[in-house]
Design a protein around this motif. Structure first.
Motif, PDB file in Angstrom:
ATOM      1  N   ASN A  84       0.685  -1.131  -0.247  1.00 29.90           N
ATOM      2  CA  ASN A  84       0.372   0.002   0.134  1.00 29.90           C
ATOM      3  C   ASN A  84       0.959   1.270  -0.013  1.00 29.90           C
ATOM      4  OD1 ASN A  84      -2.075  -2.053   0.269  1.00 29.90           O
ATOM      5  ND2 ASN A  84      -2.413  -1.671   2.771  1.00 29.90           N
ATOM      6  N   SER A  85      -0.045   2.386  -0.103  1.00 28.83           N
ATOM      7  CA  SER A  85       1.024   3.624  -0.313  1.00 28.83           C
ATOM      8  C   SER A  85       2.541   3.826  -1.764  1.00 28.83           C
ATOM      9  CB  SER A  85       1.716   4.183   1.204  1.00 28.83           C
ATOM     10  OG  SER A  85       0.211   4.075   1.920  1.00 28.83           O
ATOM     11  N   LEU A  86       2.445   3.085  -2.426  1.00 25.36           N
ATOM     12  CA  LEU A  86       3.306   2.820  -2.583  1.00 25.36           C
ATOM     13  C   LEU A  86       3.887   3.544  -3.250  1.00 25.36           C
ATOM     14  CD1 LEU A  86       2.012  -0.554  -4.873  1.00 25.36           C
ATOM     15  CD2 LEU A  86       4.529  -0.012  -3.403  1.00 25.36           C
ATOM     16  N   LYS A  87       5.362   3.747  -3.305  1.00 29.28           N
ATOM     17  CA  LYS A  87       5.915   5.044  -4.032  1.00 29.28           C
ATOM     18  C   LYS A  87       7.028   4.655  -4.933  1.00 29.28           C
ATOM     19  CE  LYS A  87       6.853   6.174   1.260  1.00 29.28           C
ATOM     20  NZ  LYS A  87       7.817   6.742   2.340  1.00 29.28           N
ATOM     21  N   PRO A  88       7.429   5.998  -6.226  1.00 30.74           N
ATOM     22  CA  PRO A  88       8.487   5.245  -7.090  1.00 30.74           C
ATOM     23  C   PRO A  88       9.625   4.448  -6.103  1.00 30.74           C
ATOM     24  CG  PRO A  88       7.800   7.595  -7.161  1.00 30.74           C
ATOM     25  CD  PRO A  88       7.487   7.105  -5.756  1.00 30.74           C
ATOM     26  N   GLU A  89      10.149   4.461  -5.457  1.00 26.65           N
ATOM     27  CA  GLU A  89      11.720   3.998  -4.784  1.00 26.65           C
ATOM     28  C   GLU A  89      10.914   2.193  -4.349  1.00 26.65           C
ATOM     29  OE1 GLU A  89      10.603   7.675  -1.862  1.00 26.65           O
ATOM     30  OE2 GLU A  89       9.783   7.290  -3.971  1.00 26.65           O
ATOM     31  N   THR A 105      22.680 -31.088   9.432  1.00 27.61           N
ATOM     32  CA  THR A 105      24.678 -31.496   7.877  1.00 27.61           C
ATOM     33  C   THR A 105      24.860 -29.507   7.669  1.00 27.61           C
ATOM     34  OG1 THR A 105      23.527 -31.735   6.340  1.00 27.61           O
ATOM     35  CG2 THR A 105      23.190 -33.571   6.874  1.00 27.61           C
ATOM     36  N   ASP A 106      24.640 -28.909   8.774  1.00 26.51           N
ATOM     37  CA  ASP A 106      24.545 -27.321   8.524  1.00 26.51           C
ATOM     38  C   ASP A 106      24.425 -27.283   7.034  1.00 26.51           C
ATOM     39  OD1 ASP A 106      24.837 -25.029   9.672  1.00 26.51           O
ATOM     40  OD2 ASP A 106      27.791 -25.266   9.558  1.00 26.51           O
ATOM     41  N   ARG A 107      23.437 -27.558   6.095  1.00 30.91           N
ATOM     42  CA  ARG A 107      23.641 -27.144   4.593  1.00 30.91           C
ATOM     43  C   ARG A 107      21.984 -26.106   4.777  1.00 30.91           C
ATOM     44  NH1 ARG A 107      22.442 -31.648  -0.736  1.00 30.91           N
ATOM     45  NH2 ARG A 107      22.141 -29.680  -1.657  1.00 30.91           N
ATOM     46  N   ILE A 108      21.955 -25.779   4.444  1.00 28.04           N
ATOM     47  CA  ILE A 108      21.357 -24.340   3.437  1.00 28.04           C
ATOM     48  C   ILE A 108      20.020 -24.919   2.382  1.00 28.04           C
ATOM     49  CG2 ILE A 108      20.439 -22.007   3.561  1.00 28.04           C
ATOM     50  CD1 ILE A 108      22.430 -21.278   5.114  1.00 28.04           C
ATOM     51  N   TYR A 109      19.100 -24.807   2.251  1.00 23.13           N
ATOM     52  CA  TYR A 109      18.332 -24.833   1.094  1.00 23.13           C
ATOM     53  C   TYR A 109      17.400 -23.639   1.375  1.00 23.13           C
ATOM     54  CZ  TYR A 109      19.394 -29.660   1.953  1.00 23.13           C
ATOM     55  OH  TYR A 109      19.743 -30.811   1.999  1.00 23.13           O
ATOM     56  N   ASN A 110      17.946 -23.345   0.063  1.00 26.15           N
ATOM     57  CA  ASN A 110      17.509 -22.156  -0.627  1.00 26.15           C
ATOM     58  C   ASN A 110      16.601 -22.000  -1.724  1.00 26.15           C
ATOM     59  OD1 ASN A 110      17.178 -19.465   0.215  1.00 26.15           O
ATOM     60  ND2 ASN A 110      18.952 -18.949  -0.618  1.00 26.15           N
ATOM     61  N   TYR A 111      15.366 -21.376  -1.718  1.00 25.75           N
ATOM     62  CA  TYR A 111      15.527 -21.869  -3.316  1.00 25.75           C
ATOM     63  C   TYR A 111      14.709 -20.027  -3.323  1.00 25.75           C
ATOM     64  CZ  TYR A 111      15.244 -26.751  -2.727  1.00 25.75           C
ATOM     65  OH  TYR A 111      16.185 -28.206  -2.373  1.00 25.75           O
ATOM     66  N   TRP A 112      14.433 -19.653  -5.051  1.00 25.79           N
ATOM     67  CA  TRP A 112      14.199 -18.684  -5.308  1.00 25.79           C
ATOM     68  C   TRP A 112      12.772 -18.085  -6.778  1.00 25.79           C
ATOM     69  CZ3 TRP A 112      15.722 -14.439  -3.549  1.00 25.79           C
ATOM     70  CH2 TRP A 112      16.636 -14.395  -2.081  1.00 25.79           C
ATOM     71  N   GLY A 113      11.573 -17.389  -6.947  1.00 23.31           N
ATOM     72  CA  GLY A 113      10.885 -17.840  -7.771  1.00 23.31           C
ATOM     73  C   GLY A 113      11.737 -16.931  -8.728  1.00 23.31           C
ATOM     74  N   GLN A 114      10.971 -17.033 -10.395  1.00 24.47           N
ATOM     75  CA  GLN A 114      11.484 -16.326 -11.334  1.00 24.47           C
ATOM     76  C   GLN A 114      11.346 -14.815 -10.757  1.00 24.47           C
ATOM     77  OE1 GLN A 114       8.109 -17.622 -11.162  1.00 24.47           O
ATOM     78  NE2 GLN A 114       7.253 -15.838 -11.903  1.00 24.47           N
ATOM     79  N   GLY A 115      10.366 -14.548 -10.134  1.00 22.50           N
ATOM     80  CA  GLY A 115      10.512 -12.731 -10.202  1.00 22.50           C
ATOM     81  C   GLY A 115       9.412 -12.373 -10.916  1.00 22.50           C
ATOM     82  N   THR A 116       8.764 -11.401 -10.002  1.00 20.46           N
ATOM     83  CA  THR A 116       7.460 -10.125 -10.802  1.00 20.46           C
ATOM     84  C   THR A 116       8.193  -9.156 -10.608  1.00 20.46           C
ATOM     85  OG1 THR A 116       5.390  -9.917 -11.125  1.00 20.46           O
ATOM     86  CG2 THR A 116       5.821 -10.805  -8.405  1.00 20.46           C
ATOM     87  N   GLN A 117       7.751  -8.390 -11.880  1.00 18.30           N
ATOM     88  CA  GLN A 117       8.622  -7.027 -11.457  1.00 18.30           C
ATOM     89  C   GLN A 117       6.922  -5.429 -10.896  1.00 18.30           C
ATOM     90  OE1 GLN A 117      11.349  -4.749 -13.064  1.00 18.30           O
ATOM     91  NE2 GLN A 117      10.164  -3.719 -11.834  1.00 18.30           N
ATOM     92  N   VAL A 118       7.943  -4.826 -10.237  1.00 17.73           N
ATOM     93  CA  VAL A 118       6.624  -4.138 -10.105  1.00 17.73           C
ATOM     94  C   VAL A 118       6.916  -2.720 -10.008  1.00 17.73           C
ATOM     95  CG1 VAL A 118       5.607  -2.373  -7.892  1.00 17.73           C
ATOM     96  CG2 VAL A 118       5.794  -5.374  -7.741  1.00 17.73           C
ATOM     97  N   THR A 119       6.240  -1.778 -11.332  1.00 13.09           N
ATOM     98  CA  THR A 119       7.410  -0.213 -11.076  1.00 13.09           C
ATOM     99  C   THR A 119       6.139   0.535 -10.941  1.00 13.09           C
ATOM    100  OG1 THR A 119       7.655  -1.431 -13.283  1.00 13.09           O
ATOM    101  CG2 THR A 119       7.314   1.207 -13.297  1.00 13.09           C
ATOM    102  N   VAL A 120       5.803   1.641 -10.164  1.00 18.20           N
ATOM    103  CA  VAL A 120       5.878   2.866  -9.254  1.00 18.20           C
ATOM    104  C   VAL A 120       5.533   3.744 -10.094  1.00 18.20           C
ATOM    105  CG1 VAL A 120       4.993   3.682  -7.378  1.00 18.20           C
ATOM    106  CG2 VAL A 120       5.695   1.239  -6.937  1.00 18.20           C
ATOM    107  N   SER A 121       4.738   4.306 -11.118  1.00 19.84           N
ATOM    108  CA  SER A 121       5.169   5.109 -11.756  1.00 19.84           C
ATOM    109  C   SER A 121       4.104   6.027 -12.152  1.00 19.84           C
ATOM    110  CB  SER A 121       6.007   4.666 -12.874  1.00 19.84           C
ATOM    111  OG  SER A 121       6.232   6.443 -13.788  1.00 19.84           O
ATOM    112  N   SER A 122       3.872   7.646 -12.299  1.00 24.75           N
ATOM    113  CA  SER A 122       2.909   8.351 -12.651  1.00 24.75           C
ATOM    114  C   SER A 122       2.970   8.652 -14.231  1.00 24.75           C
ATOM    115  CB  SER A 122       2.877   9.641 -11.858  1.00 24.75           C
ATOM    116  OG  SER A 122       3.846  10.399 -12.481  1.00 24.75           O
TER     117      SER A 122
END
Length: 122
Positions: A84-89, A105-122
Motif C-alpha cells: 500500500n501507499s506505493l512509492k517510486p522507490e 548437516t549444516d546445509r542450507i536449502y534456499n529456493y527462489w522464484g523467477q521474480g515479478t516486476q513492480v513499477t511505481v510511476s505516474s
C-alpha cells in the motif's frame, strides 16, 4: 524440481496498492521460512518482508514498515505481499524465497522464484 511461482506484478501509480503472490509446493510451504525480497536496477537484493523461522512472527524492512504486509494462506500454499501507499522507490523485481537449514548437516536449502516486476510511476 522445486519451483516457486510469483504473480501479480505490474504498473501502479504512486500512492496506489498492489498485491503479489507466491505459490509453492506443499512440502516447501509447510516447512520452509517464506519471505519476499526485491532488487532494483543497480542495487543489491534486499529483504522486504518475511516470516521468522519457527513461528508466525514477521519482520519488515524499515523502508516498508506500515505500508507492506506479508501473509499466507496455508490451504492454498501461497504467500502474499500486500503493498500500500506505493512509492517510486518501491520499483523493483520482487522475488519469493523459501529457506531451511538442516541442523544435522549444516546445509542450507534456499529456493527462489523467477521474480515479478513492480513499477511505481505516474
Amino acid at each position: 524440481q522445486v519451483r516457486l511461482v510469483e504473480s501479480g506484478g505490474g504498473l501502479v501509480q504512486p500512492g496506489g496498492s498492489l498485491s503479489v503472490s507466491c505459490a509453492a509446493p506443499g512440502f516447501i510451504f509447510s516447512t520452509y521460512a517464506m519471505s519476499w525480497y526485491r532488487q532494483a536496477p543497480g542495487k543489491e537484493r534486499e529483504l522486504v518482508a518475511g516470516f521468522i523461522s519457527g513461528g508466525d512472527s514477521t519482520n519488515y524492512a524499515d523502508s516498508v514498515k506500515g505500508r507492506f504486509t506479508i501473509s499466507r494462506d496455508n490451504a492454498k500454499n501461497t504467500v502474499y505481499l500486500q503493498m500500500n501507499s506505493l512509492k517510486p522507490e518501491d520499483t523493483a523485481v520482487y522475488y519469493c524465497n523459501a529457506k531451511r537449514r538442516d541442523f544435522v548437516t549444516d546445509r542450507i536449502y534456499n529456493y527462489w522464484g523467477q521474480g515479478t516486476q513492480v513499477t511505481v510511476s505516474s
